[in-house]
Enzyme design. Structure first.
Site, PDB file in Angstrom:
ATOM      1  N   PHE A  57      11.347   2.360   0.668  1.00 23.20           N
ATOM      2  CA  PHE A  57      11.946   3.024   1.833  1.00 23.20           C
ATOM      3  C   PHE A  57      12.149   4.516   1.583  1.00 23.20           C
ATOM      4  O   PHE A  57      12.128   5.325   2.517  1.00 23.20           O
ATOM      5  CB  PHE A  57      13.287   2.362   2.185  1.00 23.20           C
ATOM      6  CG  PHE A  57      13.813   2.748   3.533  1.00 23.20           C
ATOM      7  CD1 PHE A  57      14.760   3.761   3.653  1.00 23.20           C
ATOM      8  CD2 PHE A  57      13.369   2.117   4.686  1.00 23.20           C
ATOM      9  CE1 PHE A  57      15.256   4.121   4.891  1.00 23.20           C
ATOM     10  CE2 PHE A  57      13.863   2.468   5.930  1.00 23.20           C
ATOM     11  CZ  PHE A  57      14.805   3.477   6.042  1.00 23.20           C
ATOM     12  N   ALA A  85      14.062 -13.479   1.541  1.00 20.33           N
ATOM     13  CA  ALA A  85      14.561 -14.568   2.399  1.00 20.33           C
ATOM     14  C   ALA A  85      14.988 -14.083   3.783  1.00 20.33           C
ATOM     15  O   ALA A  85      15.259 -14.888   4.664  1.00 20.33           O
ATOM     16  CB  ALA A  85      15.744 -15.258   1.724  1.00 20.33           C
ATOM     17  N   THR A  86      15.045 -12.737   3.959  1.00 21.29           N
ATOM     18  CA  THR A  86      15.521 -12.205   5.243  1.00 21.29           C
ATOM     19  C   THR A  86      14.456 -11.312   5.870  1.00 21.29           C
ATOM     20  O   THR A  86      13.375 -11.115   5.325  1.00 21.29           O
ATOM     21  CB  THR A  86      16.796 -11.363   5.027  1.00 21.29           C
ATOM     22  OG1 THR A  86      16.439 -10.126   4.387  1.00 21.29           O
ATOM     23  CG2 THR A  86      17.819 -12.121   4.183  1.00 21.29           C
ATOM     24  N   HIS A  88      14.539  -8.227   6.084  1.00 26.78           N
ATOM     25  CA  HIS A  88      14.560  -6.889   5.473  1.00 26.78           C
ATOM     26  C   HIS A  88      13.148  -6.410   5.170  1.00 26.78           C
ATOM     27  O   HIS A  88      12.774  -5.262   5.355  1.00 26.78           O
ATOM     28  CB  HIS A  88      15.389  -6.930   4.185  1.00 26.78           C
ATOM     29  CG  HIS A  88      15.767  -5.579   3.683  1.00 26.78           C
ATOM     30  ND1 HIS A  88      15.454  -5.133   2.428  1.00 26.78           N
ATOM     31  CD2 HIS A  88      16.436  -4.565   4.268  1.00 26.78           C
ATOM     32  CE1 HIS A  88      15.914  -3.922   2.253  1.00 26.78           C
ATOM     33  NE2 HIS A  88      16.522  -3.543   3.343  1.00 26.78           N
ATOM     34  N   PHE A 113      -1.814   5.487   1.524  1.00 26.30           N
ATOM     35  CA  PHE A 113      -0.897   4.345   1.631  1.00 26.30           C
ATOM     36  C   PHE A 113      -1.272   3.301   0.578  1.00 26.30           C
ATOM     37  O   PHE A 113      -2.180   2.496   0.790  1.00 26.30           O
ATOM     38  CB  PHE A 113      -0.970   3.749   3.039  1.00 26.30           C
ATOM     39  CG  PHE A 113      -0.019   2.619   3.283  1.00 26.30           C
ATOM     40  CD1 PHE A 113      -0.473   1.323   3.417  1.00 26.30           C
ATOM     41  CD2 PHE A 113       1.344   2.852   3.356  1.00 26.30           C
ATOM     42  CE1 PHE A 113       0.407   0.265   3.639  1.00 26.30           C
ATOM     43  CE2 PHE A 113       2.230   1.806   3.573  1.00 26.30           C
ATOM     44  CZ  PHE A 113       1.764   0.506   3.719  1.00 26.30           C
ATOM     45  N   ARG A 127      -3.249  -7.683  -6.526  1.00 28.57           N
ATOM     46  CA  ARG A 127      -3.616  -6.343  -6.014  1.00 28.57           C
ATOM     47  C   ARG A 127      -3.211  -5.216  -6.979  1.00 28.57           C
ATOM     48  O   ARG A 127      -3.329  -4.057  -6.647  1.00 28.57           O
ATOM     49  CB  ARG A 127      -3.012  -6.147  -4.610  1.00 28.57           C
ATOM     50  CG  ARG A 127      -3.700  -7.020  -3.575  1.00 28.57           C
ATOM     51  CD  ARG A 127      -2.824  -7.429  -2.415  1.00 28.57           C
ATOM     52  NE  ARG A 127      -3.587  -8.272  -1.488  1.00 28.57           N
ATOM     53  CZ  ARG A 127      -3.790  -9.577  -1.668  1.00 28.57           C
ATOM     54  NH1 ARG A 127      -3.280 -10.186  -2.746  1.00 28.57           N
ATOM     55  NH2 ARG A 127      -4.523 -10.288  -0.817  1.00 28.57           N
TER      56      ARG A 127
END
Ligand SMILES: Nc1c(NC[C@H](O)[C@H](O)[C@H](O)CO)[nH]c(=O)[nH]c1=O
Ligand SMILES: CC(=O)[C@@H](O)COP(=O)(O)O
Length: 153
Positions: A57, A85-86, A88, A113, A127
């Protein structure tokens, strides 16, 4: 018809790398892949700078600082966002990709990117230098190509 394409050449290119420390086990391999590609295409080691941020972020703001500084011919953004798990994951991926794209458009220099966004750790490992290649290496090659292409426009 005139065909314009970039060669994968160093030509004294100065490269900034922004790497996220979150999932460092993966990202360190991406950074190594990028450095390997750059050095083996004759980029001067002194012309490669790596900035480490806490997580993906935080990549865009540092990428923007590098891109707008005039010190770099391209910026390579490397990270690994692995679904938890969320929701986010979705917010991080969306903002990081949008942020990196806007930095490139705003600065006018190639901002690559190289953030792997995966469902699980296995996909990320694939990757980062195993059976799906190394996204850091790929982004470094793309950076050199884009630098040479942009000079021709
Ligand atoms: N879950 C992952 C994160 N999360 C952290 C954010 O990127 C950010 O640092 C935090 O929200 C504070 O602003 N970051 C990754 O790079 N990869 C992940 O899987
Ligand atoms: C991509 C993320 O932010 C993720 O790793 C966070 O995990 P959780 O969604 O379980 O909090």
């Amino acid at each position: 018809m005139k065909k314009i394409e970039g060669m994968i050449v160093a030509n004294g290119a100065k490269i900034g790398i922004v790497a996220a420390r979150f999932n460092e086990f993966i990202v360190s391999k991406l950074v190594s892949g990028a450095e390997d590609a750059l050095l083996r295409h004759s980029v001067n080691p002194d012309d490669i700078s790596v900035a480490w941020v806490p997580g993906a972020f935080e990549i865009p703001v540092v990428a923007k600082k590098m891109a707008m500084s005039g010190k770099y011919d391209a910026v390579i953004c490397l990270g690994a966002v692995i679904r938890g798990a969320t929701s986010h994951y979705d917010y991080v991926c969306n903002e990081v990709s949008k942020g990196i794209a806007s930095v490139s458009l705003e600065s006018g220099i190639p901002v690559m990117f190289g953030v792997v966004t995966t469902e699980n750790i296995e996909q990320a490992i694939e990757r980062a230098g195993t059976k799906a290649g190394n996204k850091g290496y790929d982004c470094a090659m793309g950076a050199l190509e884009m630098i040479d292409l942009m000079k021709q426009l």
